[in-house]
Design a protein around this motif. Sequence first.
Motif, PDB file in Angstrom:
ATOM      1  N   LEU A   1     103.036 -44.126 -36.324  1.00  0.00           N
ATOM      2  CA  LEU A   1     103.157 -45.368 -35.573  1.00  0.00           C
ATOM      3  C   LEU A   1     101.849 -46.149 -35.536  1.00  0.00           C
ATOM      4  O   LEU A   1     101.801 -47.312 -35.915  1.00  0.00           O
TER       5      LEU A   1
ATOM      6  N   ASP B   1     110.060 -44.441 -31.918  1.00  0.00           N
ATOM      7  CA  ASP B   1     109.653 -45.311 -30.815  1.00  0.00           C
ATOM      8  C   ASP B   1     110.027 -44.740 -29.451  1.00  0.00           C
ATOM      9  O   ASP B   1     109.671 -45.308 -28.418  1.00  0.00           O
TER      10      ASP B   1
ATOM     11  N   ASP C   1     102.292 -39.610 -31.177  1.00  0.00           N
ATOM     12  CA  ASP C   1     102.674 -39.625 -32.588  1.00  0.00           C
ATOM     13  C   ASP C   1     101.911 -38.650 -33.483  1.00  0.00           C
ATOM     14  O   ASP C   1     102.312 -38.482 -34.641  1.00  0.00           O
TER      15      ASP C   1
ATOM     16  N   GLY D   1     111.836 -45.670 -39.110  1.00  0.00           N
ATOM     17  CA  GLY D   1     111.235 -45.324 -37.829  1.00  0.00           C
ATOM     18  C   GLY D   1     111.755 -44.033 -37.245  1.00  0.00           C
ATOM     19  O   GLY D   1     111.910 -43.920 -36.021  1.00  0.00           O
TER      20      GLY D   1
ATOM     21  N   ARG E   1     104.106 -51.600 -30.943  1.00  0.00           N
ATOM     22  CA  ARG E   1     103.046 -50.603 -31.080  1.00  0.00           C
ATOM     23  C   ARG E   1     102.013 -51.131 -32.075  1.00  0.00           C
ATOM     24  O   ARG E   1     102.354 -51.422 -33.219  1.00  0.00           O
TER      25      ARG E   1
END
Length: 322
Positions: free
Chosen positions: A27, A77, A84, A103, A195
Amino acid sequence: MPFSVSWHTLLEELDDLPDGATLVTPLSHNRFRISDVQEQRVIISFEDKDEQRPLQRDQFETLYRRITDAPNGFQLDRLPPDADPYPAVWSLHPRFEIDEDAGVIVETDGPTATQLLEAETEPETEDRTEPDLDVYADALLLVDALERHDVTTLEEMETEALVNLYTLLSDVQRNANGFRQDVADVLLNRLHHDRPVNGPFGSVQRTTRRNRTLKDDEEVLAALEDAGIDPERVMGVDRNKVDDALEVTELAESDVYEINESEYVRKAEVDEEVKETRLQGLKDQLAATEGEEAQELRQEIEDLEDRIDELTSFRTGAEVHE
């Protein structure tokens, strides 16, 4: 497969990592290395921070459960802030893989990719490729103009030099904005839910802009009337209709408009032939540079790149957003 089996498989993969192996988070794209591997935790250290951080086994187990319970993969997310590194480490397991475009981190039976960066090697000396971009050509001409004139004292520059400088600045701005939008269109598919993603010179993040456009007049007026609002309260002056009225009446423009005049410089035309001639001359000059002069030019470029690194590489992601 029980978590304990997957956990020990992961620990074996971590033990087999070569010295200096670097991973990247999916991320924030922060780089980190494995400092120590223990039964109950994994110690990592980030490249841009002088600190170590433990990743606990129970947190790995929680993420493991969420991944294996999600048939289409676990949405990255949904991770807590600063979590992460966990999926990045899990990607070293032969059954887990991160799909940054979607993602997610998924469990799979096939071959998997990891968040492990390839080992950095000494850069090979090679010729730079000239990009076929208008902004590149205009930027090269602009740099040449900036080097040939003392732009710290614009008032002392000749008018012709100022005209050339303004024209090049205008062209660079226009072409840079077009190319920036092309880059933004590609980046948009790689950013997730506000992010920030960091790079050497700064960071970007996905944001949402809210635009409003009124519906059809009749629909708007009907909705207001149903809500008890007198439609006449929102009726305004239509500028287009006012301009039409000025055409067929003796009213002066100043009767209905507040008029303020300001003067500015506008680019009238560009002599592309002259620009191309000068640009080709710069390219030929660079290509023909040999011997001691060429070595000095390369050294100047290397010194400039070193100064850029000194100015940018020390900034952490947290510092960028403070």
